[in-house]
Design a protein around this motif. Structure first.
Motif, PDB file in Angstrom:
ATOM      1  N   UNK A 129       0.649  -1.219  -0.162  1.00 23.05           N
ATOM      2  CA  UNK A 129       0.091   0.152   0.067  1.00 23.05           C
ATOM      3  C   UNK A 129       0.601   1.105   0.141  1.00 23.05           C
ATOM      4  N   UNK A 130       2.107   1.390   0.498  1.00 21.41           N
ATOM      5  CA  UNK A 130       2.923   2.437   0.585  1.00 21.41           C
ATOM      6  C   UNK A 130       3.502   2.795  -0.785  1.00 21.41           C
ATOM      7  N   UNK A 131       3.384   1.695  -1.752  1.00 25.47           N
ATOM      8  CA  UNK A 131       4.138   2.016  -2.905  1.00 25.47           C
ATOM      9  C   UNK A 131       5.216   1.195  -3.239  1.00 25.47           C
ATOM     10  N   UNK A 132       5.826   0.527  -2.173  1.00 24.20           N
ATOM     11  CA  UNK A 132       7.147  -0.047  -2.188  1.00 24.20           C
ATOM     12  C   UNK A 132       6.618  -1.556  -2.889  1.00 24.20           C
ATOM     13  N   UNK A 133       7.737  -2.259  -3.384  1.00 25.04           N
ATOM     14  CA  UNK A 133       7.435  -3.239  -4.139  1.00 25.04           C
ATOM     15  C   UNK A 133       8.455  -4.532  -3.876  1.00 25.04           C
ATOM     16  N   UNK A 134       7.831  -5.534  -4.135  1.00 26.61           N
ATOM     17  CA  UNK A 134       8.680  -6.923  -3.783  1.00 26.61           C
ATOM     18  C   UNK A 134       9.049  -7.458  -5.191  1.00 26.61           C
ATOM     19  N   UNK A 135      10.238  -7.459  -5.644  1.00 27.64           N
ATOM     20  CA  UNK A 135      10.700  -7.945  -6.956  1.00 27.64           C
ATOM     21  C   UNK A 135      11.450  -9.307  -6.516  1.00 27.64           C
ATOM     22  N   UNK A 136      11.389 -10.100  -7.758  1.00 22.44           N
ATOM     23  CA  UNK A 136      12.158 -11.472  -7.902  1.00 22.44           C
ATOM     24  C   UNK A 136      13.123 -11.610  -8.901  1.00 22.44           C
ATOM     25  N   UNK A 137      14.129 -12.203  -8.819  1.00 20.34           N
ATOM     26  CA  UNK A 137      15.092 -12.635  -9.564  1.00 20.34           C
ATOM     27  C   UNK A 137      15.577 -13.863  -9.445  1.00 20.34           C
ATOM     28  N   UNK A 138      16.426 -14.581 -10.548  1.00 18.16           N
ATOM     29  CA  UNK A 138      16.864 -15.877 -10.342  1.00 18.16           C
ATOM     30  C   UNK A 138      18.627 -15.700 -10.496  1.00 18.16           C
ATOM     31  N   UNK A 139      18.979 -16.223  -9.455  1.00 17.16           N
ATOM     32  CA  UNK A 139      20.581 -16.031  -9.269  1.00 17.16           C
ATOM     33  C   UNK A 139      21.287 -17.005  -9.574  1.00 17.16           C
TER      34      UNK A 139
END
Length: 363
Positions: free
Chosen positions: A94-104
């Motif tokens: 809700x505060x505009x922050x995000x969770x992102x995912x990558x493959x390492x």
């Protein structure tokens, strides 16, 4: 090794699934009704437009080259070194922050796994543009593969707990790095390099920090690096701090086991001792430091408190600083542990870690 009730669901990197810019839900006249009744806001609410799966980046785009940015970094600050990872958005808070995912694919361990990332809103504020941020590497319990329940969605509340704590001044605005911590769904690896097995210890103490340094503004000293984890992840969290006190300073360890117990050791006690927190604490005490800080979290509705208290009694001395966060009616699950973090553990760890430094000339 106990299994968590989850509650909800350089290095080489690559992105996730193909982005979807528009989802059309055509159920009778539902689409027309939604757009007419509520406009864009209603459409977003009902899921007609979604940016989940879209590419996402963290931090403002630097106008200068990486080399120039690194050379201009204040003392104690490591600017992102690259190569830059490709993230896909998995959640938006809700505060505009995000969770992102990558493959390492870890250059040092050779292991390939997914990593979820969340950064606090302060990270993008102009006054912090040249400031480092503390890192909290967050490890799940159970198999911990192929997902990490701290990162797959905000339902457990970890990200919001950090955001709320930063807003109230009780917590630092930590960057959360949330990797998988096992190599498959059949075994647990004690967060270690078990002989003949995938190097999960190297993955977490070498490859994950290298990945973080490549993509984010971090502290050059251990004062900006910490772990948290639950159950098997809690074991890894406080074991890594005891084994590498020159790299990591503190850990929040929830519902933990105290000694390694993976059957993959095959009775190799000599190898196990190198990843045994009791042995590591004794070694650190005998060496006289450096100081490390461990917060155990235990709920009153779960077992294991006596093991944590015995470790504290036997090894909580000299450079090994320990404390216990008791969670009233807390169970062996992530939601209980996040509640404990809100009730004191986040404030505790924030007092021993380095904070971002705002630029006084920027408003």
């Amino acid at each position: 090794m106990q299994y968590d009730q989850q509650g909800d669901g350089g290095p080489t990197t690559k992105g996730g699934r193909r982005p979807k810019r528009l989802r059309l839900l055509l159920i009778g006249g539902g689409l027309a009704f939604v757009l007419t009744a509520g406009g864009g806001a209603a459409a977003y609410k009902y899921g007609l437009f979604s940016d989940i799966g879209e590419p996402v980046s963290f931090g403002k785009v630097q106008k200068t080259s990486t080399a120039a940015a690194v050379s201009e970094a204040p003392s104690g600050v490591r600017m992102p070194t690259g190569p830059k990872a490709q993230f896909t958005r998995t959640s938006r808070l809700p505060d505009g922050t995000q969770i992102g995912k990558t493959t390492l694919t870890g250059a040092k361990s050779g292991f390939t796994g997914d990593v979820w990332v969340w950064v606090p809103k302060e990270y993008d504020e102009p006054k912090y543009a040249k400031s480092a941020f503390p890192v909290l590497i967050s490890l799940p319990g159970g198999r911990g593969y192929p997902t990490n329940y701290w990162g797959t969605g905000p339902g457990l509340g970890l990200q919001k707990a950090v955001a709320d704590g930063a807003k109230s001044g009780k917590s630092l605005p930590f960057i959360l790095i949330m990797p998988v911590h096992n190599a498959d769904t059949k075994h647990h690896f004690d967060a270690s390099d078990i002989p003949g097995q995938p190097k999960m210890g190297t993955w977490m103490v070498e490859d994950i920090p290298d990945f973080t340094k490549a993509n984010f503004r971090t502290f050059t000293s251990r004062d900006g690096w910490a772990f948290m984890g639950s159950s098997a992840g809690g074991f890894g969290a406080f074991k890594h701090v005891l084994k590498y006190p020159d790299r990591f300073k503190a850990a929040i360890a929830s519902g933990v086991d105290i000694v390694p117990d993976s059957p993959l050791w095959n009775g190799n006690t000599q190898a196990m001792d190198r990843d045994n927190p009791e042995k590591l604490a004794e070694k650190l005490i005998n060496a006289g430091g450096p100081d490390v800080y461990i917060n155990f979290q235990i709920g009153t509705a779960e077992t294991g408190r006596e093991k944590a208290e015995k470790f504290m009694q036997d090894y909580g001395k000299g450079p090994v600083h320990t404390t216990l966060q008791v969670i009233q009616d807390g169970e062996h699950n992530g939601k209980s542990y996040v509640r404990g973090m809100r009730e004191g553990a986040l404030e505790w760890i924030s007092k021993v870690m380095s904070a971002p430094t705002p630029d006084p000339t920027v408003r």
